[in-house]
Write an enzyme that holds these catalytic residues in place. Sequence first.
Site, PDB file in Angstrom:
ATOM      1  N   GLY A 187       0.737  -1.041   0.199  1.00  0.00           N
ATOM      2  CA  GLY A 187      -0.195   0.030   0.161  1.00  0.00           C
ATOM      3  C   GLY A 187       0.927   1.256   0.208  1.00  0.00           C
ATOM      4  O   GLY A 187       1.958   1.288  -0.354  1.00  0.00           O
ATOM      5  N   VAL A 191       0.841   4.627   5.483  1.00  0.00           N
ATOM      6  CA  VAL A 191       0.291   3.699   6.177  1.00  0.00           C
ATOM      7  C   VAL A 191       1.344   2.954   6.677  1.00  0.00           C
ATOM      8  O   VAL A 191       1.567   2.278   7.530  1.00  0.00           O
ATOM      9  CB  VAL A 191      -0.967   3.079   5.652  1.00  0.00           C
ATOM     10  CG1 VAL A 191      -1.457   1.780   6.374  1.00  0.00           C
ATOM     11  CG2 VAL A 191      -2.172   3.674   5.451  1.00  0.00           C
ATOM     12  N   GLU A 209       5.576  -3.348   0.504  1.00  0.00           N
ATOM     13  CA  GLU A 209       5.535  -3.139  -0.884  1.00  0.00           C
ATOM     14  C   GLU A 209       4.848  -1.955  -1.088  1.00  0.00           C
ATOM     15  O   GLU A 209       3.594  -1.891  -0.910  1.00  0.00           O
ATOM     16  CB  GLU A 209       4.858  -4.462  -1.615  1.00  0.00           C
ATOM     17  CG  GLU A 209       5.505  -5.637  -1.075  1.00  0.00           C
ATOM     18  CD  GLU A 209       6.823  -5.773  -2.159  1.00  0.00           C
ATOM     19  OE1 GLU A 209       6.898  -5.071  -3.140  1.00  0.00           O
ATOM     20  OE2 GLU A 209       7.620  -6.667  -1.835  1.00  0.00           O
ATOM     21  N   CYS A 243       1.237  -0.208  -9.446  1.00  0.00           N
ATOM     22  CA  CYS A 243       2.372   0.371  -8.679  1.00  0.00           C
ATOM     23  C   CYS A 243       3.505   0.702  -9.536  1.00  0.00           C
ATOM     24  O   CYS A 243       4.253   1.572  -9.315  1.00  0.00           O
ATOM     25  CB  CYS A 243       2.723  -0.361  -7.489  1.00  0.00           C
ATOM     26  SG  CYS A 243       3.091  -2.025  -7.790  1.00  0.00           S
TER      27      CYS A 243
HETATM   28  P1  NAD Z   1      -5.485   0.567   0.395  1.00  0.00           P
HETATM   29  O1  NAD Z   1      -6.268   1.714   0.765  1.00  0.00           O
HETATM   30  O2  NAD Z   1      -5.979  -0.750   0.159  1.00  0.00           O
HETATM   31  O3  NAD Z   1      -4.476   0.276   1.906  1.00  0.00           O
HETATM   32  C1  NAD Z   1      -3.772  -0.950   1.687  1.00  0.00           C
HETATM   33  C2  NAD Z   1      -4.072  -1.667   3.225  1.00  0.00           C
HETATM   34  O4  NAD Z   1      -3.972  -0.801   4.247  1.00  0.00           O
HETATM   35  C3  NAD Z   1      -5.742  -1.923   3.259  1.00  0.00           C
HETATM   36  O5  NAD Z   1      -5.542  -3.294   3.449  1.00  0.00           O
HETATM   37  C4  NAD Z   1      -5.959  -1.031   4.515  1.00  0.00           C
HETATM   38  O6  NAD Z   1      -7.168  -1.535   5.245  1.00  0.00           O
HETATM   39  C5  NAD Z   1      -4.934  -0.825   5.535  1.00  0.00           C
HETATM   40  N1  NAD Z   1      -4.980   0.571   5.894  1.00  0.00           N
HETATM   41  C6  NAD Z   1      -5.422   1.858   5.475  1.00  0.00           C
HETATM   42  N2  NAD Z   1      -5.215   2.661   6.411  1.00  0.00           N
HETATM   43  C7  NAD Z   1      -4.812   2.003   7.407  1.00  0.00           C
HETATM   44  C8  NAD Z   1      -4.525   2.550   8.666  1.00  0.00           C
HETATM   45  N3  NAD Z   1      -4.572   3.735   9.141  1.00  0.00           N
HETATM   46  N4  NAD Z   1      -3.802   1.703   9.620  1.00  0.00           N
HETATM   47  C9  NAD Z   1      -3.873   0.367   9.460  1.00  0.00           C
HETATM   48  N5  NAD Z   1      -3.984  -0.205   8.207  1.00  0.00           N
HETATM   49  C10 NAD Z   1      -4.562   0.866   7.333  1.00  0.00           C
HETATM   50  O7  NAD Z   1      -4.273   0.860  -0.559  1.00  0.00           O
HETATM   51  P2  NAD Z   1      -3.529   2.162  -1.060  1.00  0.00           P
HETATM   52  O8  NAD Z   1      -2.598   2.458   0.201  1.00  0.00           O
HETATM   53  O9  NAD Z   1      -4.278   3.376  -1.592  1.00  0.00           O
HETATM   54  O10 NAD Z   1      -2.614   1.488  -2.075  1.00  0.00           O
HETATM   55  C11 NAD Z   1      -2.125   2.336  -3.149  1.00  0.00           C
HETATM   56  C12 NAD Z   1      -0.490   2.497  -2.840  1.00  0.00           C
HETATM   57  O11 NAD Z   1       0.033   0.884  -2.861  1.00  0.00           O
HETATM   58  C13 NAD Z   1       0.329   3.038  -4.120  1.00  0.00           C
HETATM   59  O12 NAD Z   1       1.137   3.822  -3.688  1.00  0.00           O
HETATM   60  C14 NAD Z   1       0.892   1.898  -4.719  1.00  0.00           C
HETATM   61  O13 NAD Z   1       1.947   2.135  -5.661  1.00  0.00           O
HETATM   62  C15 NAD Z   1       0.988   1.003  -3.623  1.00  0.00           C
HETATM   63  N6  NAD Z   1       1.077  -0.272  -4.158  1.00  0.00           N
HETATM   64  C16 NAD Z   1       2.300  -0.999  -4.268  1.00  0.00           C
HETATM   65  C17 NAD Z   1       2.361  -2.347  -4.494  1.00  0.00           C
HETATM   66  C18 NAD Z   1       3.720  -3.295  -4.633  1.00  0.00           C
HETATM   67  O14 NAD Z   1       3.481  -4.369  -4.783  1.00  0.00           O
HETATM   68  N7  NAD Z   1       4.879  -2.668  -4.205  1.00  0.00           N
HETATM   69  C19 NAD Z   1       1.274  -2.966  -5.042  1.00  0.00           C
HETATM   70  C20 NAD Z   1       0.221  -2.645  -5.257  1.00  0.00           C
HETATM   71  C21 NAD Z   1       0.114  -1.041  -4.532  1.00  0.00           C
END
Ligand code: NAD
Length: 455
Positions: A187, A191, A209, A243
Amino acid sequence: MDFSEQLIKHQQFFNRNCTRDITWRKQQLQQIKNLVIENEQAFLDALASDLGKPAQEAWITEVSYVTGDVDHVCKSLNNWAKKRRVATPIVAQPGRSYIQPEPQGTVLIIGAWNYPMQLILAPLVAVIAAGNCAIVKPSELAPATSELLAKLIPQYLDSQAISVVEGAVEETSALLSLPFDHIMYTGNGQVARIVMTAAAKNLTPVTLELGGKSPVYVDKSADITITAQRIAWGKWMNAGQTCIAPDYILTSADMVAPLVEALKKQIENMFGKNPKESKSYGRIVNTRHTQRISQYIADIAVEVGGDVDLEDKYIAPTIVINPPLDSALMTDEIFGAILPIITIDSFDDVKRFVKERDKPLSSYIFSKNKEQCQSWVNEISSGSQCINDVIMFNAVPELPFGGIGPSGMGQYSGKAGFDNFSHLKSVLTRPFVKDLPVRFAPYSKMKFKFLRWIR
Ligand code: NAD
């Protein structure tokens, strides 16, 4: 909200050594494959509902990605899990030394919404391959996929070892307070800091990741049609919510017009004159993110595209030329359908531009100049790279996937994933043969001299 009993159940199962058995691991991996194959249509429907994902795109980037991963891992697992012999120096002779990969325990896998199935099941493949138990927490922003995973995982996998928690911040925070043996989070970086802080309380290792702004350099020598086709595919797949998608392009001023023309042609080839009507073009995950992305171009002139329909969560494939470098478009990760092109004439300045910014998850160069490509590899630090393509390194199962610095830590895919979720335990085994006295007190000049000599 307390998930400690769920964790204790897995810890107890782990302590019965069941997950150390390679046959058990392979059975579970095969069951992941069965789960995906037998429910392929349900996954395609869920992904269409969550992100408007075209079926072919969902199949290649999620469904077949996971089944291919299972096949690859199962083929090599016996080898990866074997003891790895290393040389034993004189001081430890007679003796034999080796590294024994062993499972860590119970891993918490927290997924993101953009590839909501793959980002749970591919890490789970690596976690199980390494002999661990797991609790998985799919993203609440892809509710149909989350619900499907929560329904199917208990049906297909050993529930003593693997379980699902659905939910958002509250549930994830409760999970993060528990003493897992490893936490894998996919994510955003904000976070990730919360995750790492929570993990620190229990000294739990983390795999993060994350994302970032993955740059693409296009040199004059590049084949413009092939370059545009590959960039357009990588940028507008999943409506830009990948990503490792190209975030922005760097190129010389004289390349802008031909590149924009070539990209326009590719957009039309792939999505027709009106991408909104195309069955091959996805949607933004929700209205909040559609709003966020559309704000990037609210005050900026657009060269191509620019149409936004908040209700339909649609943003057209969009190209912007030379936006201000201090605009949010050029400081945030875009993670959407907008492609900025920035003009920089010298290759050294291009490299400087990239180096002055956060280390990205991926970086790409299109050039026929071999020296230039080599210097990109030598000098530009990023999680991964492609020369003359984007994203496709991810189709090579033995290339580790993961970021560096702000784009992440730890890697998975293939053997890298197995090692990441294993503890590589050092073992020295010795027979009951009398030792050289030099090792033991009382120390003496003679012993010291001898010690220096054998070292
Ligand atoms: P998201 O909103 O789905 O959040 C990811 C996870 O974090 C979720 O399961 C959510 O429940 C949890 N979460 C959210 N806020 C939280 C908090 N305050 N406390 C604890 N847990 C919490 O996803 P996102 O963050 O919007 O994802 C997008 C980002 O992820 C982009 O930056 C993207 O580049 C990155 N990403 C990276 C990869 C990789 O493999 N490197 C893959 C996909 C996405």
